[in-house]
Write an enzyme that holds these catalytic residues in place. Structure first.
Site, short mmCIF file in Angstrom:
data_model
loop_
_atom_site.label_atom_id
_atom_site.label_comp_id
_atom_site.label_asym_id
_atom_site.label_seq_id
_atom_site.Cartn_x
_atom_site.Cartn_y
_atom_site.Cartn_z
N GLU A 8 34.48 -17.18 2.01
CA GLU A 8 35.60 -16.31 2.39
C GLU A 8 36.35 -15.81 1.15
OE1 GLU A 8 34.88 -15.26 5.16
OE2 GLU A 8 36.62 -15.76 6.38
N THR A 24 39.15 -7.28 5.77
CA THR A 24 40.17 -8.33 5.70
C THR A 24 40.94 -8.21 4.39
OG1 THR A 24 38.75 -9.73 7.02
CG2 THR A 24 40.52 -10.83 5.83
N1 LIG Z 1 27.02 -13.02 5.58
C1 LIG Z 1 27.95 -12.06 5.72
N2 LIG Z 1 28.29 -11.65 6.98
C2 LIG Z 1 29.20 -10.66 7.15
N3 LIG Z 1 29.83 -10.02 6.15
C3 LIG Z 1 29.54 -10.40 4.89
C4 LIG Z 1 28.61 -11.43 4.63
N4 LIG Z 1 28.54 -11.60 3.29
C5 LIG Z 1 29.36 -10.70 2.73
N5 LIG Z 1 29.97 -9.96 3.70
C6 LIG Z 1 30.95 -8.89 3.46
O1 LIG Z 1 32.20 -9.31 3.95
C7 LIG Z 1 32.94 -8.21 4.44
C8 LIG Z 1 33.35 -8.54 5.87
O2 LIG Z 1 34.23 -9.58 5.82
P1 LIG Z 1 35.70 -9.40 6.34
O3 LIG Z 1 36.29 -8.11 5.83
O4 LIG Z 1 36.39 -10.67 6.05
O5 LIG Z 1 35.50 -9.22 7.89
P2 LIG Z 1 35.02 -10.29 8.94
O6 LIG Z 1 36.20 -10.61 9.73
O7 LIG Z 1 34.03 -9.57 9.76
O8 LIG Z 1 34.46 -11.43 8.20
C9 LIG Z 1 32.03 -7.00 4.41
O9 LIG Z 1 32.36 -6.27 3.24
C10 LIG Z 1 30.65 -7.62 4.25
O10 LIG Z 1 29.76 -6.79 3.53
N1 LIG Z 2 43.88 -15.24 8.23
C1 LIG Z 2 42.97 -14.19 7.90
C2 LIG Z 2 41.94 -14.07 8.98
C3 LIG Z 2 40.97 -12.93 8.81
O1 LIG Z 2 40.09 -12.93 9.93
P1 LIG Z 2 38.90 -11.88 10.04
O2 LIG Z 2 38.13 -12.30 11.24
O3 LIG Z 2 39.50 -10.53 10.22
O4 LIG Z 2 38.11 -12.00 8.77
C4 LIG Z 2 43.78 -12.90 7.80
O5 LIG Z 2 44.50 -12.61 8.74
O6 LIG Z 2 43.71 -12.22 6.77
#
Ligand SMILES: Nc1ncnc2c1ncn2[C@@H]1O[C@H](COP(=O)(O)OP(=O)(O)O)[C@@H](O)[C@H]1O
Ligand SMILES: N[C@@H](CCOP(=O)(O)O)C(=O)O
Length: 294
Positions: free
Chosen positions: A120, A168
């Site tokens: 994360e 995020t």
């Molecule tokens: N295994 C994975 N699965 C999903 N997203 C990934 C992964 N590895 C890297 N990413 C990247 O993480 C980002 C999505 O994460 P985030 O913005 O936190 O949303 P989510 O809530 O869907 O996790 C995208 O840019 C994606 O390319």
């Molecule tokens: N606490 C984080 C949770 C993000 O969750 P996601 O499912 O949108 O990756 C935030 O609120 O930034």
């Protein structure tokens, strides 16, 4: 080869920013791993075209690194990225469980939480554990710097995902840096109500406890159609509605008998705003499940 099904999660639950999370019955990622001299990643499924296969940029690569467990990793995405359902965390949690077993590391699910959170940190800039904890442990989780508290819970939910995305990392940029004492007091009350509701499987208390005047107003402003979708869900019987994770998914808590009607009402409201969506009629569910394929 080992296979793990790792569930989507909904973090924050309004009043528990960066702390609360629930595992969802559906959707889920499926992760398959085999020992290899170097880590390589292939990805299929929902939104796979937007996810890097470079281990340096993928959450599962960060987990393989942290566990010193190189592997051929196949990810079948059930959880669409950047939709607010912990997509990156589901893959990280699934990889943590799979690689821990593949290399006989012997770590407990609790010990895997900070390792999966490394993934994360890679994508959102901070190692928040509120998605990986419920994906690993199931149920409702409270993730703090002191560790994770988990309770099994059974509360019906609808998660409605518009066909838009919010990263995020970007959504963390709108979180206020300060809050009034009045808002903090209010939020603590709602968070406590929600936590008690989870221990009692009580959708009324959980729905009421979602309310938050600090983070959610800023986050919901990033979601086209949010106010109308929230209203529609409440009119259809939801006991509470909030942004799922960082959005744009919208989470409704409800009684089981109202779930189908709420899902339809939320999709109709997005549709009226010109936005396609899909709704998961689900409930708080179990954590990552390991299958030994032989
Ligand atoms: N295994 C994975 N699965 C999903 N997203 C990934 C992964 N590895 C890297 N990413 C990247 O993480 C980002 C999505 O994460 P985030 O913005 O936190 O949303 P989510 O809530 O869907 O996790 C995208 O840019 C994606 O390319
Ligand atoms: N606490 C984080 C949770 C993000 O969750 P996601 O499912 O949108 O990756 C935030 O609120 O930034």
């Amino acid at each position: 080869m080992l296979t793990v099904r790792a569930p989507a999660t909904s973090a924050n639950l309004g009043s528990g920013f960066d702390v609360f999370g629930v595992a969802l019955g559906a959707p889920a990622d499926v992760i398959r791993v085999e020992r290899a001299p170097e880590t390589s990643i292939t990805i299929t499924g929902a939104g796979s075209e937007y996810i890097p296969t470079d281990p340096e940029q993928n959450t599962v690569g960060a987990v393989a690194d942290a566990l010193e467990a190189p592997a051929t990793i196949r990810i079948d995405k059930g959880v669409r990225p950047s939709s607010g359902l912990g997509s990156s965390a589901a893959s990280a949690a699934g990889a943590a469980v799979a690689l821990n077993a593949l290399y006989d590391r012997g770590l407990s699910r609790e010990e895997l939480v900070p390792i999966a959170a490394e993934g994360e940190a890679l994508v959102s800039g901070e190692a928040h554990a509120d998605n990986v904890a419920p994906s690993l442990l199931g149920g409702f989780t409270i993730a703090t710097d002191d560790g994770v508290t988990q309770v099994d819970a059974s509360v019906p939910l609808v998660a409605c995902l518009p066909e838009t995305s919010v990263s995020t990392r970007d959504a963390r940029g709108v979180v206020p840096k300060t809050a009034s004492l009045e808002d903090v007091v209010d939020t603590v009350g709602h968070a406590a109500t929600l936590a008690v509701g989870m221990t009692r499987d009580d959708p009324e208390l959980v729905g009421r406890g979602l309310a938050d005047a600090i983070v959610t107003p800023e986050r919901s402003a990033l979601i086209d159609g949010y106010d109308a979708v929230r209203e529609a869900a409440l009119e259809a019987g939801a006991t509470g509605v909030t942004v799922s994770g960082a959005g744009p998914g919208v989470l409704a808590v409800c009684r089981e008998s109202d779930r189908r009607g709420i899902a339809g009402a939320m999709m109709d409201a997005f549709d009226a705003a010109g936005i396609e969506s899909r709704a998961y009629q689900t409930a708080v569910g179990e954590g990552a499940r390991l299958y030994r394929d032989g």
